[in-house]
Each structure stands twice: as C-alpha cells, then as structure tokens.
Design a protein around this motif. Structure first.
Motif, PDB file in Angstrom:
ATOM      1  N   ARG A 232       0.824  -1.203   0.000  1.00 58.99           N
ATOM      2  CA  ARG A 232       0.000   0.000   0.000  1.00 58.99           C
ATOM      3  C   ARG A 232       0.862   1.258   0.000  1.00 58.99           C
ATOM      4  NH1 ARG A 232      -2.213   3.905   2.900  1.00 58.99           N
ATOM      5  NH2 ARG A 232      -0.872   3.441   4.670  1.00 58.99           N
ATOM      6  N   LYS A 233       1.903   1.277   0.816  1.00 61.56           N
ATOM      7  CA  LYS A 233       2.789   2.438   0.869  1.00 61.56           C
ATOM      8  C   LYS A 233       3.520   2.641  -0.459  1.00 61.56           C
ATOM      9  CE  LYS A 233       3.616   2.373   5.873  1.00 61.56           C
ATOM     10  NZ  LYS A 233       4.641   2.203   6.935  1.00 61.56           N
ATOM     11  N   LEU A 234       3.951   1.543  -1.051  1.00 63.16           N
ATOM     12  CA  LEU A 234       4.649   1.645  -2.332  1.00 63.16           C
ATOM     13  C   LEU A 234       3.721   2.178  -3.416  1.00 63.16           C
ATOM     14  CD1 LEU A 234       7.094   1.183  -4.138  1.00 63.16           C
ATOM     15  CD2 LEU A 234       6.389  -1.209  -4.374  1.00 63.16           C
ATOM     16  N   LEU A 235       2.483   1.681  -3.450  1.00 58.23           N
ATOM     17  CA  LEU A 235       1.520   2.153  -4.442  1.00 58.23           C
ATOM     18  C   LEU A 235       1.225   3.641  -4.257  1.00 58.23           C
ATOM     19  CD1 LEU A 235      -0.980  -0.859  -4.450  1.00 58.23           C
ATOM     20  CD2 LEU A 235       0.488  -0.158  -6.346  1.00 58.23           C
ATOM     21  N   MET A 236       1.093   4.069  -3.013  1.00 60.66           N
ATOM     22  CA  MET A 236       0.854   5.486  -2.745  1.00 60.66           C
ATOM     23  C   MET A 236       2.025   6.339  -3.224  1.00 60.66           C
ATOM     24  SD  MET A 236      -2.123   6.061  -1.112  1.00 60.66           S
ATOM     25  CE  MET A 236      -1.929   7.445   0.009  1.00 60.66           C
ATOM     26  N   THR A 237       3.236   5.895  -2.902  1.00 60.47           N
ATOM     27  CA  THR A 237       4.426   6.646  -3.288  1.00 60.47           C
ATOM     28  C   THR A 237       4.545   6.744  -4.806  1.00 60.47           C
ATOM     29  OG1 THR A 237       5.587   5.938  -1.285  1.00 60.47           O
ATOM     30  CG2 THR A 237       6.930   6.762  -3.107  1.00 60.47           C
ATOM     31  N   LEU A 238       4.387   5.602  -5.479  1.00 63.33           N
ATOM     32  CA  LEU A 238       4.488   5.593  -6.934  1.00 63.33           C
ATOM     33  C   LEU A 238       3.362   6.407  -7.569  1.00 63.33           C
ATOM     34  CD1 LEU A 238       5.418   1.859  -7.654  1.00 63.33           C
ATOM     35  CD2 LEU A 238       6.900   3.858  -7.909  1.00 63.33           C
ATOM     36  N   GLY A 239       2.153   6.280  -7.035  1.00 67.84           N
ATOM     37  CA  GLY A 239       1.020   7.004  -7.597  1.00 67.84           C
ATOM     38  C   GLY A 239       1.208   8.505  -7.523  1.00 67.84           C
ATOM     39  N   PHE A 240       1.571   9.011  -6.338  1.00 62.92           N
ATOM     40  CA  PHE A 240       1.780  10.448  -6.191  1.00 62.92           C
ATOM     41  C   PHE A 240       2.972  10.920  -7.029  1.00 62.92           C
ATOM     42  CE2 PHE A 240      -0.657  10.191  -2.083  1.00 62.92           C
ATOM     43  CZ  PHE A 240      -1.646  11.086  -2.466  1.00 62.92           C
ATOM     44  N   THR A 241       3.985  10.075  -7.167  1.00 63.16           N
ATOM     45  CA  THR A 241       5.153  10.445  -7.974  1.00 63.16           C
ATOM     46  C   THR A 241       4.776  10.597  -9.442  1.00 63.16           C
ATOM     47  OG1 THR A 241       6.666   9.301  -6.461  1.00 63.16           O
ATOM     48  CG2 THR A 241       7.459   9.732  -8.699  1.00 63.16           C
ATOM     49  N   LEU A 242       3.988   9.659  -9.963  1.00 67.80           N
ATOM     50  CA  LEU A 242       3.586   9.740 -11.370  1.00 67.80           C
ATOM     51  C   LEU A 242       2.674  10.935 -11.624  1.00 67.80           C
ATOM     52  CD1 LEU A 242       2.968   6.009 -12.413  1.00 67.80           C
ATOM     53  CD2 LEU A 242       5.050   7.374 -12.542  1.00 67.80           C
ATOM     54  N   VAL A 243       1.769  11.221 -10.678  1.00 71.42           N
ATOM     55  CA  VAL A 243       0.906  12.392 -10.836  1.00 71.42           C
ATOM     56  C   VAL A 243       1.734  13.675 -10.829  1.00 71.42           C
ATOM     57  CG1 VAL A 243      -0.904  13.764  -9.731  1.00 71.42           C
ATOM     58  CG2 VAL A 243      -1.142  11.269  -9.874  1.00 71.42           C
TER      59      VAL A 243
END
Length: 407
Positions: A232-243
């Motif tokens: 979950r933390k990795l997905l959040m980090t990657l998601g915000f980074t791509l946005v």
C-alpha cells in the motif's frame, strides 16, 4: 522513495498468489466507464460530427465524458500485465509463456472476427480496424518472450518504451506502402486503403507493450508473501510520484506529448487543454495521467469492497465476456434507435467503423442528446450485470475447464 524489489533473475515459479479484490474492482470500474465511450459513439448526436476533445467545438461536460474513458485502455493493459504475473504462480515460465502466446493470438483473431462483426454488423464490410483487443493480444505475444528475461531487465525495457517512445514522434514512413504500414503498427496511428478496403491501425504497439510489461513487473508486489502494508505504501508513493511527474512535465510543455497545451479563452478551457493529451499512440504524459491515479486507487482500495464494490468487481472478473457482449448489445440497440431519428435500421449495418467518419453520410441527422446517452449507458450496464454475474459464477464453479481462461 521506496523501491520495487526486483530480483536479479526471475524464478521458474513465482510465489503463491491470492485473488486481489482491488484489481477486480478497478478493472470493473474501467469496464463500466469504457461502455460510456462506446454508447457515446453509437447514440450521441455529435459523435459523427466532431471529436469531443476538440476544444474549438466541445463543452466541458462532453470533454470529460470522453476524457474519463482515457483511463480504460492503459489500465486494462496494465492490469493484464499484473494478472499475467499472478497466473505465473501456478505455472512454470515455459507454461506461462506458451499461455500468453496462445491467448495473445486468440485475442488478435477475436479482434479480426467477433469484435469486428460487433462494430460493423456486416460480414462484407470495407474496413478492418486494429484497436484495443488487437493491442492487448500483440502485447501478450511480446510479453510471452519478455518474461524469460530477469525482472529488472523487463522493467528497464518497459520504462524505456513508455518514457522514450515520444522521441519517435518525428519519424514517419509516408505513403500507402508496406513500410508505412509496418511503421504504423509500431508507432503511428494511420489509415491505409487498398482497392477501397480501409485498414485502420488504431493502436500502435510500442507503448502498449511497455505498459503491459510494467504491469507484469508490478505483479511482483501482489504475491502472497508481499506484506500488504508495504504494498500500500509503495503504491501510494508511486502514484503520487507519477501524478507529480505529469504535472511538472506537462507544465514544461517540451517533451512527452505531441499536443502541447496552451492558454485558452477561459481558465476552465486552459485546464482542458492541459489535460488533453495524445492517446494514439499513448504519450508518456497520457500514461502518467492515467496510471498514476490508478495506483492511488489500488492503494486506497486495499480492503474488502462494500456492496457496490462487490457488484462492480463482477464486471472486473469477466472483462472479455463483458466487452464482447456490450458491443453486440449496443449495436443492436442502436439499430432500433435509428428508427427514432428517421432512418432505417439497416443504416446501422456499416461498411466502415463509426470512428472513421466514413459512415456519417448514411447516418446524417441521427443521434440523441448527451443526457439520453447517459441514460442508455446506465441501462446497458444494468442489463449486462445479471449475465456477467452468471458467467462469473460459472467460471468459479468450473475452474477445471481450460477454455474459460480464454473468455
């Protein structure tokens, strides 16, 4: 930023897997949204007149009706890559490769036959379209080869394809030639005409292969032994980074999309220009704009879905069945709808696909308001639910039947 653990060499068998409800839920949502775009193609009065993202003619409601469906194709590709990795938990690498190859060829065959007939309702039409199911199939064929590489190598290749393919935007192979057709298959959406027969290369494959391969790499965090909170933390980090990357690179307005944004007559339309990225082929910014929020969705939905989520997930568990069924239902309903616009039902028997514009003459004056279009969309989804639920249950109770993995 937390990094993805990528082994130096992919094992012969990956760790045991479980079904991830958040993936089914996201896929279900995008299947429902996808139907909206196709209902608009068949029912909206202006669908044959102009592109809904043409800022000189559109309005905000129509723009976002089309824009929200931009999430469908890249997320379906990405989630298919994740599913491919997870299915490898029950197969050897050779078995998985053979399965991807066979399923990919099967999807291409479906595009040229069953899907083609659904769009045309004409076995003797004058066109053929290589669109989303074709792209999904050919991407699986390439993935069948890529999975034999170490996971770090697959990740590197896929990032290069997604982030670097816009460097090819200035490369063209003009003319109605074999060379031009080959380049179109790789990177340039183009129609080709041969003795009156139109072949539309709608989904050039380079970035799509990269998207599916990235999904395959992401599948490594969905194995049973990967901690859910870490995922979950990795997905959040990657998601915000791509946005964030989307906003920054789009604001710079130099690279990553063939359609630069520009100030418009109002602040709202300036925002629309900013969001109006290129889908054919999907630009780097288009993919950042769609995959980033999807990763955030997957992170936020790491829990058992509620009543509505469970209904939506049904569509996500039978996507190909839903896709084929909704096309035939929509086209059949459109044949009846033509009568209410002063046409013959036979006007919906097409020589060319609706999106080519070549069927506009026989359908001149046909169509309904955007409000009616939305009502048809809701009705179609409701009608399809019982059939999809039945097929989902059938698949669950007949897992021993091999052919179910192909539909």
């Amino acid at each position: 930023m937390e990094s993805i653990a990528i082994p130096a060499a992919a094992p012969q068998r990956v760790a045991a897997t479980i079904r991830i409800e958040s993936i089914d839920l996201l896929r279900g949502f995008i299947m429902i949204i996808m139907a909206l775009d196709h209902v608009r193609d068949y029912f909206h009065a202006d669908a044959l007149v102009y592109d809904p993202v043409d800022l000189t003619r559109t309005n905000a409601f129509l723009f976002f009706t089309r824009w929200i469906t931009h999430y469908c194709a890249p997320l379906f590709m990405f989630l298919s890559g994740i599913s491919a990795f997870l299915s490898g938990g029950r197969k050897t690498k050779k078995e998985l490769s053979l399965f991807l190859l066979k399923r990919g060829v099967w999807l291409i065959l479906l595009e040229l036959t069953v899907v083609h007939w659904a769009w045309y309702f004409n076995f003797l039409g004058h066109g053929m379209d290589l669109t989303v199911i074709w792209a999904l199939g050919i991407s699986m064929v390439f993935l069948a080869a890529l999975i034999h590489l170490p996971l770090w190598a697959i990740f590197s290749i896929s990032v290069l394809m997604v982030a670097g393919h816009n460097l090819l935007d200035g490369v063209h192979a003009p003319g109605n030639t074999l060379q031009g057709f080959g380049w179109a298959l790789l990177h340039e959406q183009r129609p080709f005409t041969y003795n009156g027969f139109l072949v539309l290369v709608g989904y050039p494959i380079i970035p799509w292969v990269g998207v599916m391969a990235l999904g395959y790499c992401m599948g490594s965090i969905y194995t049973k032994n990967y901690p859910a909170e870490k995922r979950r933390k990795l997905l959040m980090t990657l998601g915000f980074t791509l946005v964030a990357l989307f906003i920054i690179v789009r604001a710079i307005n130099v690279y990553g999309d063939g359609r630069p944004w520009s100030p418009q007559s109002s602040s709202l339309f300036t925002v629309l220009s900013f969001l109006n990225t290129v889908k054919y082929p999907p630009s780097l910014l288009y993919l950042l704009m769609t995959i980033g929020p999807a990763l955030l969705f997957l992170a936020w939905m790491e829990r058992t879905p509620g009543w509505l989520g469970q209904k939506v997930a049904v569509f996500g568990r039978v996507p190909l069945f839903y896709y084929i069924l909704h096309l035939y239902l929509l086209h059949l309903l459109a044949m009846f709808a033509t009568v209410f616009s002063g046409h013959q039902w036979s006007d919906m028997v097409l020589d060319y696909a609706l999106w080519t514009g070549r069927s506009s003459a026989q359908l001149e004056g046909y169509g309904f308001s955007l409000g009616i279009t939305y009502l048809v969309w809701i009705g179609v989804v409701i009608l399809l639910y019982p059939l999809c639920k039945w097929y989902d249950q059938y698949k669950r109770t007949h897992k021993d039947q091999w052919w179910l993995s192909y539909l």
